[in-house]
Design an enzyme around this catalytic site. Sequence first.
Site, PDB file in Angstrom:
ATOM      1  CG  ASN A  10      -1.696   1.233   1.437  1.00 40.74           C
ATOM      2  OD1 ASN A  10      -1.762   2.076   0.543  1.00 40.74           O
ATOM      3  ND2 ASN A  10      -2.316   1.375   2.601  1.00 40.74           N
ATOM      4  CE  LYS A  12      -0.104   3.046   4.835  1.00 36.21           C
ATOM      5  NZ  LYS A  12       0.050   3.088   6.290  1.00 36.21           N
ATOM      6  CG  HIS A  93      -5.715   1.858   5.404  1.00 31.30           C
ATOM      7  ND1 HIS A  93      -5.287   2.772   6.330  1.00 31.30           N
ATOM      8  CD2 HIS A  93      -4.698   0.985   5.222  1.00 31.30           C
ATOM      9  CE1 HIS A  93      -4.048   2.459   6.696  1.00 31.30           C
ATOM     10  NE2 HIS A  93      -3.667   1.382   6.035  1.00 31.30           N
ATOM     11  CD  GLU A  95      -2.685   5.303   7.077  1.00 28.98           C
ATOM     12  OE1 GLU A  95      -2.664   5.440   5.836  1.00 28.98           O
ATOM     13  OE2 GLU A  95      -1.764   4.756   7.708  1.00 28.98           O
ATOM     14  CD  GLU A 163      -3.387  -2.652   7.416  1.00 31.05           C
ATOM     15  OE1 GLU A 163      -2.315  -2.926   6.912  1.00 31.05           O
ATOM     16  OE2 GLU A 163      -3.996  -1.584   7.209  1.00 31.05           O
ATOM     17  N   GLY A 169       2.945   1.893  10.757  1.00 28.57           N
ATOM     18  CA  GLY A 169       3.955   2.938  10.631  1.00 28.57           C
ATOM     19  C   GLY A 169       4.738   3.227  11.893  1.00 28.57           C
ATOM     20  CB  SER A 208       5.407  -2.259  11.845  1.00 25.28           C
ATOM     21  OG  SER A 208       5.072  -0.917  12.154  1.00 25.28           O
TER      22      SER A 208
HETATM   23  P1  PGA Z   1       3.042   0.016   7.528  1.00 25.08           P
HETATM   24  O1  PGA Z   1       1.556   0.274   6.995  1.00 25.08           O
HETATM   25  O2  PGA Z   1       3.531  -1.277   6.919  1.00 25.08           O
HETATM   26  O3  PGA Z   1       3.829   1.215   7.057  1.00 25.08           O
HETATM   27  O4  PGA Z   1       2.967  -0.079   9.024  1.00 25.08           O
HETATM   28  C1  PGA Z   1       0.664  -0.798   6.853  1.00 25.08           C
HETATM   29  C2  PGA Z   1      -0.654  -0.312   6.320  1.00 25.08           C
HETATM   30  O5  PGA Z   1      -1.154   0.726   6.755  1.00 25.08           O
HETATM   31  O6  PGA Z   1      -1.241  -0.970   5.426  1.00 25.08           O
END
Ligand code: PGA
Length: 250
Positions: A10, A12, A93, A95, A163, A169, A208
Amino acid sequence: MTRRKLIAGNWKMNGDLAALAELDGIAAAAAANPGVDVAIAAPATLIAAAAGRGPDLAIGAQDVHAADKGAHTGCISAAMIREAGARFSIVGHSERRADQHESDAEVKAKAETLHRYGLNAILCVGETLEQRDAGQAKAVVTGQLAGSLPDGAGAAWLSVAYEPVWAIGTGRTPTVADVAAMHGAIRAKLRALIGEEADAVRLLYGGSVTGDNAMDLLGAGDVDGALVGGASLTAAKFVPIITAAAIIPA
Ligand code: PGA
């Protein structure tokens, strides 16, 4: 029940045309590991240029509107992403659930729209740290799943990504035992909702994931792949995760 591993990146709000060079290495790794499905959810502006970088690499979107078309300024439809070359989209997601206040009902509608357009969906669920600390993680995650699972959910087109918000992150991950427990709870909830079909649905872990922890996380019970943010931005970081998935027995 054997489920093919799916390693999805992803990007983003990252990447530009120059960054698409990374996809060549990722597509090569996908071709070299035919037992693993490999996908990248690109920014909408890059989907068309990214699609077709290699038949073994599926390009998708990070979000889609539930409506077919119309007066929704700034949004993008399933027909649009499909025409650009997307084969799937992420929906729900954390976010977007946080920043755009997306509800379970909206996420469900988006997934159903993807299916109507012949596209696959990666449906995300996950608890915040406050919810985990309060002992509510399983209730929150299974509640999100029940609320956002599309009607007609089927393993051929839908995957679920667990997640934990606090792991995204941050460099922090749950223990392998915690991941296995949550994936088991998700599988059980899916069985209650859609019956035997649940056993074929791929459950991804996200938050992560790196080349260093991929073997451990992908080896956890009921983990059928990963949704990867930061470590999907370069072939150097993403390919080791694909390679790890290829080693783990289905
Ligand atoms: P990350 O993000 O691997 O940077 O922690 C995962 C995600 O939000 O899909």
